[in-house]
Design a protein around this motif. Structure first.
Motif, short mmCIF file in Angstrom:
data_model
loop_
_atom_site.label_atom_id
_atom_site.label_comp_id
_atom_site.label_asym_id
_atom_site.label_seq_id
_atom_site.Cartn_x
_atom_site.Cartn_y
_atom_site.Cartn_z
N ARG A 13 22.72 -119.02 96.81
CA ARG A 13 21.73 -118.00 97.16
C ARG A 13 21.03 -117.50 95.91
O ARG A 13 21.65 -116.91 95.02
N TRP A 14 19.72 -117.69 95.89
CA TRP A 14 18.90 -117.33 94.72
C TRP A 14 19.00 -115.84 94.39
O TRP A 14 19.04 -115.46 93.23
N HIS A 15 19.02 -114.99 95.41
CA HIS A 15 19.04 -113.55 95.16
C HIS A 15 20.31 -113.12 94.42
O HIS A 15 20.29 -112.14 93.67
N GLN A 19 20.29 -110.95 91.02
CA GLN A 19 21.11 -109.75 90.82
C GLN A 19 21.99 -109.89 89.59
O GLN A 19 22.15 -108.92 88.84
#
Length: 136
Positions: A13-15, A19
């Protein structure tokens, strides 16, 4: 789902990477704040200076992580703050162990010992805050 499968999914997951980057930027600023405060008050003793510098850096880190790193995960200011400080206190306890190893047992320099201790507790700090303090 197993821990390994959840870990692989999270890494895709890129997010999560964004983060982690933001957490690193906030952590770097907290690191500099911590070391500056620590260095400026070493006269009170290395372990006491580490405690004071921890509180100052943690306050800054909480604000930035709440408003920037985990901005989309805002919840109760009080609850997230309490959780953040629990995670931070756990990281501080581990920091003190590393500081004792480097400074007291190995006899390394005070600033180098504190810098390495902070670096070593960063993964614990990120996971605790992502998965508990600022979770959805």
């Amino acid at each position: 789902m197993s821990v390994a499968a959840r870990t692989v999914t999270a890494l895709r997951r890129w997010h999560n990477w964004i983060q982690l980057f933001k957490f690193g930027v906030v952590g770097a600023s907290g690191f500099l704040i911590n070391l500056a405060v620590y260095q400026s008050i070493l006269g009170i003793g290395a372990h006491s200076a580490a405690a004071v510098s921890f509180v100052v850096a943690a306050a800054s880190n909480y604000w930035w992580n709440r408003h920037w790193t985990f901005a989309g995960q805002k919840g109760s200011f009080t609850l997230q703050g309490a959780r953040f400080y629990v995670v931070s206190l756990a990281a501080f306890a581990v920091n003190q162990i590393w500081l004792a190893v480097f400074l007291d047992w190995l006899g390394w320099g005070k600033l180098v010992s504190q810098a390495l201790a902070i670096i070593l507790v960063t993964p614990l700090n990120f996971l605790g805050n992502k998965l508990w303090s600022f979770r959805h």
